[in-house]
Design a protein around this motif. Structure first.
Motif, PDB file in Angstrom:
ATOM      1  N   GLY A 778       0.799  -1.174   0.027  1.00  0.00           N
ATOM      2  CA  GLY A 778       0.091   0.134  -0.021  1.00  0.00           C
ATOM      3  C   GLY A 778       0.619   1.038  -0.058  1.00  0.00           C
ATOM      4  O   GLY A 778       0.300   2.349   0.030  1.00  0.00           O
ATOM      5  N   THR A 780       2.648   2.295  -2.467  1.00  0.00           N
ATOM      6  CA  THR A 780       2.911   2.856  -3.665  1.00  0.00           C
ATOM      7  C   THR A 780       2.383   4.228  -3.757  1.00  0.00           C
ATOM      8  O   THR A 780       1.119   4.600  -3.157  1.00  0.00           O
ATOM      9  N   GLU A 781       2.972   5.018  -4.635  1.00  0.00           N
ATOM     10  CA  GLU A 781       2.719   6.393  -4.646  1.00  0.00           C
ATOM     11  C   GLU A 781       1.854   6.412  -6.319  1.00  0.00           C
ATOM     12  O   GLU A 781       1.457   7.846  -6.385  1.00  0.00           O
ATOM     13  N   LEU A 783      -1.422   6.353  -7.898  1.00  0.00           N
ATOM     14  CA  LEU A 783      -2.812   6.204  -7.236  1.00  0.00           C
ATOM     15  C   LEU A 783      -3.742   5.310  -8.372  1.00  0.00           C
ATOM     16  O   LEU A 783      -4.785   4.895  -7.557  1.00  0.00           O
ATOM     17  N   VAL A 786      -3.034   2.319  -6.278  1.00  0.00           N
ATOM     18  CA  VAL A 786      -4.024   2.180  -5.131  1.00  0.00           C
ATOM     19  C   VAL A 786      -5.437   1.650  -5.449  1.00  0.00           C
ATOM     20  O   VAL A 786      -6.013   0.652  -4.601  1.00  0.00           O
ATOM     21  N   LYS A 787      -5.794   1.984  -6.449  1.00  0.00           N
ATOM     22  CA  LYS A 787      -7.283   1.898  -6.828  1.00  0.00           C
ATOM     23  C   LYS A 787      -7.246   0.354  -7.473  1.00  0.00           C
ATOM     24  O   LYS A 787      -8.415  -0.564  -6.883  1.00  0.00           O
ATOM     25  N   LEU A 809      -2.135   1.117   3.733  1.00  0.00           N
ATOM     26  CA  LEU A 809      -2.506   2.064   2.938  1.00  0.00           C
ATOM     27  C   LEU A 809      -2.514   3.302   3.913  1.00  0.00           C
ATOM     28  O   LEU A 809      -2.348   4.511   3.378  1.00  0.00           O
ATOM     29  N   ASN A 812       0.335   5.479   4.364  1.00  0.00           N
ATOM     30  CA  ASN A 812       1.060   6.210   2.779  1.00  0.00           C
ATOM     31  C   ASN A 812      -0.117   7.443   2.665  1.00  0.00           C
ATOM     32  O   ASN A 812      -1.304   7.502   2.534  1.00  0.00           O
ATOM     33  N   ALA A 815      -2.351   7.818  -0.053  1.00  0.00           N
ATOM     34  CA  ALA A 815      -3.373   6.946  -0.237  1.00  0.00           C
ATOM     35  C   ALA A 815      -4.422   7.002   1.002  1.00  0.00           C
ATOM     36  O   ALA A 815      -5.641   6.447   0.648  1.00  0.00           O
ATOM     37  N   LEU A 819      -8.452   5.964   0.958  1.00  0.00           N
ATOM     38  CA  LEU A 819      -8.731   4.892   1.806  1.00  0.00           C
ATOM     39  C   LEU A 819     -10.228   5.005   2.692  1.00  0.00           C
ATOM     40  O   LEU A 819     -10.920   4.292   2.777  1.00  0.00           O
TER      41      LEU A 819
END
Length: 910
Positions: A778, A780-781, A783, A786-787, A809, A812, A815, A819
């Motif tokens: 989670g 990760t930058e 997006l 993220v989805k 998440l 982050n 995120a 979330l």
């Protein structure tokens, strides 16, 4: 909501507790399981003592059970005929009432029989299914998890802890599967449908209705248990493999077989868990001076499990990550976790299983003691190199203090009217605060006398149920102290004290007030006067340390004579469950002395001092600059637990001020000066035979450098993950920095790294690999990714892992707002998905606790306004209170933090 809590105990006990007109003495259960149709069924025969004349029997039965026929037999009625019973169910309360014509006389004995059938749940409680992969195909096995009130979902029964009975369990299953339960199997035979040897007509009828006639079945009968509570009953059916060892017990001299079960593909990872069990089980028997009462002890590592682990008597169960690790690779992090978990569960074999709390308001009698005993006292004897007592201070004590500093906290002993509330108190207060208070008591009276008192308590209440006073009576008898006077307020009252130290001409003035992390307590909140063991550390003219463990603050304030010209400190060894506030001048003197060596202030002292300053700065009782000054003084620190505590405190600052990039850039520069030199000195390799302290210090240093966004360290970790992507070989990913490497890969990588982490989650080498990937993917930058992860959580993730994904998440910043919306958009789905287990309260905390603006707080409040929060109201209150405290902290600390960092940047010593 909790309107029922305003009612008197008598009212809610009538509503939520079973009638007391009958009492079960023995259960005879026969249960068939079909892993193809994912169904189970059977019958239960319960022997009853009739305490009052009655023509109705009320017991617990979940709505999931489809009850068939019911009958009752009572010899006192002078008839050989069974009475048929009419069944009336109450789904809301999880009950079934058996009504029959002829009343059962008081003082008589009776037996009821009930048949039932149900689908295996997918909810990780009751009798449920767990999925695993064999040769690319999904298969299932079945297992139970009954704590606190889900035995009724698998067996019509009296599902309250004080209604102990003996249990005989018979399992019918497909012939190729394995059956396990609390006790060893007495017999296992193939079912021959042509045989007429079955003498039990009920069993014969049941066998004739098995779902498939064209497969082979077997019947496994287990030995009768000792008297035990329903929530400790356990059984499982599946294609299990096992590892086994034996241990000779010190009191009885008996040889006890120990096994760890799981699916065949990962059973080789059970060796360490088995070794830990063999080491701790005899120690408990010796310390408690009570023989382990069962003839075996098994452990089942499951792919799907609600909590971490469960102490079913003779059959411990839990997640694969709780018990399994690759024995060929030294993974200190995993080994510490496994050893702590297993030692905790084995402690319950006595404390909780032989002697059980009378009701769930005394849950801490089970969990607090198992936490202290299993994760500190016993583990320190088995693994002295692990500094487990310092770890206890850094983790359990601090986590409990942070939660108990909130107005939305609750006393350790708290009324539990219904199942929804019971599930909510499985928290840091029932576990870690209770353990911390028991540790404080043990330190005050001496560990030997404490454990002697525990032994007396257990012996007096063997196979019985107890309340708090019973434990205090045992420890009082062993110690000669008035334990109720010393400890009662710590158990029955909310919160803990802040000890404020003011220096006088002849000593110090100490005062206690309730500590809150966001605001000063009002008069009603500040009524409790705790008995506070001060553990005053002083240093004489020869440099010798003396600790006065007899000093107790039993009033609002008092003066203590000592030489303030010499070094002193309260709460030596951080044995007490409270925080201490010194003047800034005294704090700097203590910090300077603590920076010299371990001769005066132990690592536990330094951890406690660090966390006190950190949390007091959050509460506005000391400036945040005090924390940075203290850490700056300690740049020569070598203890990894102290540095780990620094990282936790710094993470709170980074979280609070993440919307102020200039300040964060300066703060990270300061963090780099602390951790990068350690990385340069220690490197990235973990050679065999290295001490645990060095392993942990290197791991902490690398994590700290990554937190500070050091480019060289990040580049090195990226290269190691790139090697893994290219080769599939984790040789350059040491187990102890695997989590940090995965976080770097997720944050600085793209889709390729994301997909590789997903593959690790789907097909891990070890449970620890999987857990690390879930916790860090989670970050990760991107997006879009993220989805994609949100979609995976909804459609692919195991129920047990959803909270772990969301915790990653929420850490982050990019995120976190997504979330919150993800949770809101899918609230109904999550409520349904986690309708019967404990996941929803943890999910609420994971998604909302990290917020830091008034607007986000108000939006969350508005969202939950029309929701039924019965199952998570405490978690929600605590999360929102945390947000409010963070908002206040940001407002009052920004200028102080900015000024300190500016002066640091301009300092020539930098």
């Amino acid at each position: 909501m909790f309107s029922d809590l305003s009612e008197s105990p008598a009212i809610w006990q009538d509503k939520y507790r079973l009638p007391t007109n009958v009492k079960p003495s023995h259960y005879n259960i026969t249960c068939w399981t079909d892993l193809e149709s994912l169904q189970f069924g059977g019958f239960v025969a319960v022997d009853l003592d009739i305490l009052e004349e009655t023509s109705a029997i009320v017991l617990n039965s979940s709505a999931d059970l489809k009850l068939g026929t019911a009958s009752v037999y009572c010899s006192a009625l002078n008839t050989d005929q069974l009475q048929s019973a009419q069944i009336v169910t109450d789904q809301e309360l999880g009950r079934a009432t058996l009504n029959f014509v002829a009343a059962l006389p008081a003082g008589s004995k009776a037996q009821i029989k009930i048949t039932y059938i149900a689908m295996l749940r997918g909810s990780m409680n009751g009798y449920y299914k767990s999925a695993w992969q064999r040769n690319g195909k999904t298969e299932h096995y079945a297992m139970t998890h009954f704590q606190p009130t889900d035995a009724r979902a698998a067996i019509p029964c009296w599902d309250e802890p004080q209604l102990k009975a003996t249990w005989t369990i018979t399992m019918i299953s497909r012939a190729e599967t394995v059956n396990i339960s609390n006790m060893p199997a007495e017999s296992e035979v193939a079912y021959d449908p042509t045989s007429a040897s079955e003498s039990d007509g009920s069993l014969g009828t049941l066998l004739s209705t098995l779902p498939r006639k064209d497969v082979q079945w077997k019947i496994t009968k287990f030995a009768k248990t000792p008297p035990m509570s329903s929530y400790l009953v356990a059984f499982a059916n599946g294609p299990f493999a096992h590892l086994e060892t034996k241990v000779v017990m010190p009191l009885s001299g008996r040889t006890i077989p120990l096994r760890v079960y799981t699916t065949p593909d990962i059973i080789h990872q059970a060796e360490f868990c088995l070794d830990v069990t063999a080491k701790v089980l005899p120690l408990y028997e010796k310390i408690f001076d009570i023989e382990y009462p069962l003839p075996k002890l098994d452990t089942l590592a499951a792919h799907d499990f609600d909590m971490g682990a469960m102490e079913n008597w003779g059959l411990i169960t839990g997640r694969t990550s709780a018990f399994l690790t690759d024995s060929k690779k030294v993974d200190i992090t995993s080994r510490k976790s496994i050893a702590g978990t297993q030692s905790h569960e084995v402690a319950h074999m006595w404390f909780g299983n032989i002697t059980t709390m009378a009701w769930w308001d005394n849950l801490y009698l089970n969990e607090g003691f198992a936490t202290l005993m299993g994760e500190a006292i016993i583990l320190s004897k088995v693994f002295p190199e692990w500094e487990v007592n310092s770890t206890f201070v850094a983790d359990d004590v601090q986590n409990a203090l942070m939660l108990d500093a909130k107005r939305s906290s609750h006393p350790i002993e708290v009324e539990c009217p219904d199942a929804n509330f019971i599930n909510q108190i499985f928290d840091e207060l029932s576990y870690s605060k209770a353990a911390s208070v028991l540790r404080m008591l043990s330190e005050y009276i001496g560990e030997d006398r404490f454990l002697k008192g525990v032994s007396l308590y257990l012996k007096k209440h063997l196979y019985g149920n107890t309340v708090t006073r019973d434990l205090w009576d045992g420890i009082s008898a062993a110690s000669g102290e008035d334990i109720v006077r010393l400890v009662d307020d710590w158990i029955t009252k909310i919160g803990f004290p802040l000890i404020t130290v003011t220096e006088t001409s002849g000593g110090i003035r100490v005062r206690q007030d309730r500590y809150l992390d966001n605001g000063t307590p009002n008069a009603d909140e500040n009524e409790t006067i705790w008995n506070v063991p001060l553990a005053v550390l002083t240093v004489n003219e020869n440099g010798h340390v003396h600790i006065d463990k007899t000093a107790v603050l039993a009033e609002r304030e008092k003066t203590i004579a000592l030489d303030t010209g010499r070094t002193f400190k309260l709460n030596a060894g951080t044995i007490g469950f409270y925080r201490v506030l010194y003047t800034p001048e005294r704090l700097e003197k203590i910090a300077t002395e603590a920076a010299k060596n371990d001769l005066i202030f132990s690592p536990r002292d330094r951890i406690g001092l660090l966390k006190d300053v950190s949390e007091l700065s959050h509460a506005g009782l000391t400036p945040v600059s005090s924390l940075l000054t203290l850490v700056n003084i300690w740049q020569g620190e070598t203890n990894y637990l102290v540095w780990a505590g620094v990282l936790v405190s710094f993470a709170g600052i980074l979280r609070a001020f993440e919307e102020h990039p200039r300040l964060i850039t300066s703060f990270r520069a300061f963090i780099r000066t602390l951790f990068v030199p350690l990385v340069q000195r220690l490197g990235y390799e973990f050679p065999d035979g290295e001490s645990v302290d060095i392993v942990e210090l290197r791991k902490t240093a690398i994590t700290g450098a990554v937190t500070a966004r050091d480019e060289n360290v990040i580049r090195e970790l990226q290269s190691r993950f790139t090697d893994y992507m290219e080769t599939g070989d984790m040789a350059r990913i040491p187990s102890d920095i695997r989590t940090t490497i995965f976080a770097v890969a997720a944050r600085y990588g793209g889709r390729e790294e994301f997909e590789v982490l997903l593959k690790i989650i789907e097909n891990p080498v070890t449970p620890a690999d999987r857990r690390a990937a879930i916790a860090n993917i989670g970050y990760t930058e991107d997006l879009t990714l993220v989805k994609d992860l949100f979609s995976y959580i909804l459609t692919e993730a195991r129920d047990q892992d959803v909270v772990s994904f969301c915790r990653g998440l929420q850490a982050n910043p990019l995120a976190r707002p997504l979330l919150v919306e993800f949770f809101k958009d899918n609230y109904d789905a999550f409520s349904k998905r986690f309708a019967t287990n404990s996941m929803l309260k943890y999910l609420v905390t994971a998604c909302f606790k990290g917020l830091s603006t008034q607007r986000a707080h108000d939006d969350a409040t508005e969202f939950f306004k029309d929701k039924d929060t019965t199952r998570y109201s405490m978690a929600l209150s605590q999360a929102l209170e945390t947000v409010r405290a963070r908002i206040a902290y940001i407002e009052r600390s920004f200028n102080d933090l900015s000024d300190w960092l500016t002066k640091w940047e301009q300092s020539p010593k930098r």
